[in-house]
Design a protein around this motif. Structure first.
Motif, PDB file in Angstrom:
ATOM      1  N   ASP A  14       7.319 -14.181   5.432  1.00 46.01           N
ATOM      2  CA  ASP A  14       6.019 -13.740   5.925  1.00 46.01           C
ATOM      3  C   ASP A  14       5.143 -14.901   6.391  1.00 46.01           C
ATOM      4  O   ASP A  14       4.057 -14.684   6.921  1.00 46.01           O
TER       5      ASP A  14
ATOM      6  N   ASP B  24       8.259  -9.439   8.784  1.00 45.96           N
ATOM      7  CA  ASP B  24       8.177  -8.196   8.030  1.00 45.96           C
ATOM      8  C   ASP B  24       9.574  -7.790   7.565  1.00 45.96           C
ATOM      9  O   ASP B  24      10.451  -7.537   8.388  1.00 45.96           O
TER      10      ASP B  24
ATOM     11  N   GLY C  44       4.969  -9.082   0.979  1.00 46.78           N
ATOM     12  CA  GLY C  44       4.157  -7.928   0.602  1.00 46.78           C
ATOM     13  C   GLY C  44       4.866  -6.603   0.405  1.00 46.78           C
ATOM     14  O   GLY C  44       4.876  -6.050  -0.691  1.00 46.78           O
ATOM     15  N   LYS C  45       5.496  -6.072   1.430  1.00 53.46           N
ATOM     16  CA  LYS C  45       6.014  -4.704   1.394  1.00 53.46           C
ATOM     17  C   LYS C  45       7.314  -4.559   0.607  1.00 53.46           C
ATOM     18  O   LYS C  45       7.565  -3.524   0.004  1.00 53.46           O
TER      19      LYS C  45
ATOM     20  N   ASN D  11      10.319  -7.191  -1.512  1.00 58.01           N
ATOM     21  CA  ASN D  11      10.675  -8.572  -1.818  1.00 58.01           C
ATOM     22  C   ASN D  11      12.076  -8.895  -1.287  1.00 58.01           C
ATOM     23  O   ASN D  11      12.819  -8.011  -0.865  1.00 58.01           O
TER      24      ASN D  11
END
Length: 135
Positions: free
Chosen positions: A24, A48, A73-74, A76
Motif C-alpha cells: 500500500d 490494493d 488495510g482491506k 493482509n
C-alpha cells in the motif's frame, strides 16, 4: 495502482518470471519494481490487495511469485497469499513487513516461502527472489 496487462506472447517476455508486487506504499512498490525489472523479472504492481487478487484470478498465465506486504488495510498479505494459493497451490510467495516479524509465519494458515523485513536493500530483495524462484 496497477499497470496495464502486458501481452506475454513476445518470446523474451515468456522467459521472464512474472512477479506480483503488492504494497500500500507507492514508494516501496516502485523500489521493488525498479530492483527486479533490471534483474530480468516482469512485474505488476498493486497498492490494493483486492485488485491484486482480481487480477490474479483473471490473468493467464498466473504469476510465478507473489511479493506482498503484510499490513495493508482491506486484506493482509497472509490472506492474499492464502487466497492466491487456493487457485495456484505451487505459487511462490514472499511476505514483507515492517510491523511484524518472521515469527508470524509460524502460525500462518498458509506456507510462505520467505519473509523479508523492512527496510531492505534492493540487492537483498533481488537475491531473495532468485532463491525462491530457484534461479
Amino acid at each position: 495502482m496497477s499497470q496495464p496487462e502486458k501481452n506475454r506472447s513476445d518470446p523474451a517476455e515468456k522467459n521472464k518470471p512474472l512477479v506480483y508486487i503488492v504494497d500500500d506504499e507507492v514508494l516501496l512498490l516502485e523500489l521493488a519494481a525498479a530492483s527486479l525489472q533490471p534483474a530480468g523479472y516482469e512485474t505488476k504492481q498493486f497498492q490494493d490487495p483486492e485488485l491484486a487478487l482480481k487480477s490474479f484470478l483473471r490473468t493467464k498465465p498466473k504469476p510465478d511469485l507473489l511479493l506482498s506486504d503484510y499490513a495493508m488495510g482491506k486484506m493482509n498479505g497472509l490472506e492474499l497469499i492464502e487466497k492466491c494459493k487456493e487457485i495456484k497451490p505451487e505459487l511462490k510467495s514472499v511476505l514483507i513487513s515492517g510491523t511484524a516479524g518472521a515469527e508470524i509465519l509460524l502460525t500462518a494458515p498458509v506456507k510462505v516461502d520467505r519473509f523479508l523485513g523492512k527496510p531492505y536493500q534492493p540487492a537483498v530483495l533481488v537475491e531473495l527472489v532468485r532463491t525462491v524462484l530457484g534461479r
